[in-house]
Structure formats: C-alpha cells, structure tokens
Scaffold this active site. Structure first.
Site, mmCIF file in Angstrom:
data_model
loop_
_atom_site.group_PDB
_atom_site.id
_atom_site.type_symbol
_atom_site.label_atom_id
_atom_site.label_comp_id
_atom_site.label_asym_id
_atom_site.label_seq_id
_atom_site.Cartn_x
_atom_site.Cartn_y
_atom_site.Cartn_z
ATOM 1 N N VAL A 175 38.820 6.262 38.772
ATOM 2 C CA VAL A 175 38.915 7.485 38.935
ATOM 3 C C VAL A 175 40.372 7.804 40.215
ATOM 4 C CG1 VAL A 175 37.258 9.175 40.845
ATOM 5 C CG2 VAL A 175 36.843 7.057 40.010
ATOM 6 N N ILE A 203 34.601 -0.110 38.961
ATOM 7 C CA ILE A 203 35.024 1.435 39.168
ATOM 8 C C ILE A 203 35.822 1.227 40.387
ATOM 9 C CG2 ILE A 203 34.386 3.920 39.743
ATOM 10 C CD1 ILE A 203 33.555 2.697 37.523
ATOM 11 N N LYS A 204 37.584 1.665 40.702
ATOM 12 C CA LYS A 204 38.437 1.806 41.709
ATOM 13 C C LYS A 204 38.143 3.555 41.755
ATOM 14 C CE LYS A 204 43.173 1.112 42.447
ATOM 15 N NZ LYS A 204 44.056 0.920 42.873
ATOM 16 N N THR A 205 37.123 3.508 43.614
ATOM 17 C CA THR A 205 37.958 4.786 44.134
ATOM 18 C C THR A 205 37.961 4.989 44.927
ATOM 19 O OG1 THR A 205 36.655 6.856 44.070
ATOM 20 C CG2 THR A 205 35.639 5.009 44.769
ATOM 21 N N ASP A 251 41.676 -2.926 46.638
ATOM 22 C CA ASP A 251 42.311 -2.960 45.589
ATOM 23 C C ASP A 251 43.856 -1.945 46.679
ATOM 24 O OD1 ASP A 251 44.352 -3.544 44.046
ATOM 25 O OD2 ASP A 251 43.899 -2.128 42.504
#
Length: 294
Positions: A175, A203-205, A251
C-alpha cells in the site's frame, strides 16, 4: 532395482490416528497449493506465524540512501537477524549471498525517481521468469490507491498475482502512501481490503489508529512498514503496537539500517515479533547490545 528379499512387511498403519495434514499457519492460505505454502513458510516463521523483513529496496527510487551506501558491507551482518529480505533483483544478485537461504521478497514494480512529483505511475519491472530464476519467495508490487496512477498500479498488481498463481509464487501488495495521500484508518481499511480482494497473498501497509480493525477486515496477513526513521525507542514501540494489533510481522528499513546499531536493532525487533518482548524490554536489550556490538 531394490532387492525385495529380506524386506519386512509394513505393519504399523496407524489406523486409529487421523491423517497428520494440519491447517496451514498463515492466515487465509489453507487452500493455496504446496509450492506457495513452501514459499510462505520461508517468509513467515512456522513457530510463530510472524516475520521480520528487512527492506533495502529504497535505491530503486532514491539512489544511494543514507545507511545503504554499501549494500555489500551492510547486508551481511543484518540478514542473519531477519526472516526475509526485501530488495530489487540487482541488489539481491550482487549483495545477498545465495547461501542466505531464507525468504526473499523481490521488488517487481519500478517507476519514477524521487525527482518526479507523481511517482504513482509504475510498471512491472521484473517478469515472472526472472522471479523464478531468482527463487523469489514472493513478488512485491507497489499499489497507489487514490492516486492518479491507481488504475495502472492495480493492473500491475493483478497481472503479477496471475503470473504468481501459475507458478506458486505469492504476491506482496504494498500500500503506497504518497505526499498527498491519506494516512487514515478509513484509507487503510479500503486499500488493504482492495489488495486482498484482488488476490494478493500478503499486504504491506502502515500502522494507524484502530489498526485492529484493519487487520480484522483483511483476510490475508498484514505486515507493517517501518516508514520514516524514528528514535530507536519509538521504532520499537511501533513494532510492539503493530504486533499487539494483530500484524503478522514488520518490514523495517530505515529504522534498522539507519539505527545507531543496526544489528542490535534488528535483533531487538525480532525479540518483539517472535518472543513477545515488550517495547521497553526490547529497548533495554538494545542499549546493552549497542555497547556489545561496538
């Protein structure tokens, strides 16, 4: 051909024991095929179901970044502390030893540099054949929900998901948050759910207010980005809040490689993610390790 003489007849079939095929430990991934589960198991620690990822893909838009001037010198001491690295194919091929043998999140989108006012128009920069050659654990695609390049970035994402599904490689939907984009609970609820519905397996957000709602509404694991450099104690608090809020990992980039002691920071983040340290416990350990690693 094996000699059958002298073989004993099998006799223990365990008739009263259920088949030992347990549900998979990564959220929403029970029904994907074996190869994809194998790759996900290199990203997420099977013992905890969580991951510490090290992002060093900043150079693909920023060039030489503070703390990453020499990838070949920085990465060797850090990669042993994390579960997965996230980088471009050029950086991984030249600076990550093939004996590393952990998860590799391959940055597969490419676009404009920081010199461009609008970086939302990206392309697919790595084809599926090269991702296979590199034995990528997942392919990362930046997606700009609500930006001028939204439609193009969604197309990049779904094409990568389709290619990954053909060959058992998960897609990490990232994202993006540009200078003018929202960073609200409402926005992250929308963006993370959209990327999951398109088929992204991870999903990375960013962490936000009411983060628990964002996690609950997303049917696949969410990994929290570190974002801008914070003081070490604040960065560890961010990690702690993210994990407490239901994130499947973090991350971290600048909050590791720009820390006063990057190796100590990576280790202390892992203590929170995998050993349930509090942020205070982790920071106390960081201060000790910082002196030890001098």
């Amino acid at each position: 051909m094996a000699d059958a003489q002298g073989n004993k007849m099998a006799k223990d079939y365990g008739e009263n024991i259920p088949f030992a095929n347990q549900s998979f430990f990564v959220k929403g991934m029970d029904n994907v095929e074996w190869g994809m589960k194998d790759r996900l198991s290199r990203i997420f620690n099977p013992k905890t179901g969580r991951t510490v990822m090290l992002a060093f893909d900043h150079g693909y838009i920023m060039g030489s970044t503070s703390g990453l001037e020499r990838l070949d010198l920085v990465l060797p001491e850090l990669i042993e502390e994390v579960d997965c690295v996230m980088g471009t194919r050029g950086a991984i091929r030249t600076c990550v030893p093939p004996t590393y043998n952990k998860g590799v999140a391959l940055r597969c989108s490419a676009g404009s540099s920081v010199l461009d006012d609008d970086m939302s128009f990206e392309v697919i920069g790595v084809d599926i054949e090269d991702a296979i050659r590199m034995n990528a654990s997942c392919m990362a695609i930046q997606t700009f929900i609500g930006a001028p390049g939204q439609k193009d970035s969604i197309e990049n994402l779904v094409k990568t998901i389709d290619a990954g599904n053909r060959y058992g490689i998960p897609t990490l939907g990232v994202v993006a948050v540009g200078k003018q984009m929202e960073r609200t609970t409402k926005f992250f609820l929308l963006a993370t759910r959209m990327l999951a519905e398109f088929g992204a397996q991870i999903i990375k957000t960013y962490y936000c207010e009411d983060f628990e709602k964002v996690v609950a509404a997303c049917p696949v694991p969410i990994v929290v980005a570190g974002g801008k450099k914070l003081p070490e104690d604040e960065a560890l608090t961010l990690v702690y809040k993210a994990i407490q809020g239901g994130a499947a990992g973090v991350d971290m980039g600048r909050n590791i490689f720009q820390a006063e002691s990057p190796k100590a920071m990576a280790r202390c983040i892992a203590k929170i993610v995998h050993e349930d340290y509090t942020d205070k416990e982790a920071y106390d350990l960081y201060l000790k390790l910082k002196e030890e690693f001098k």
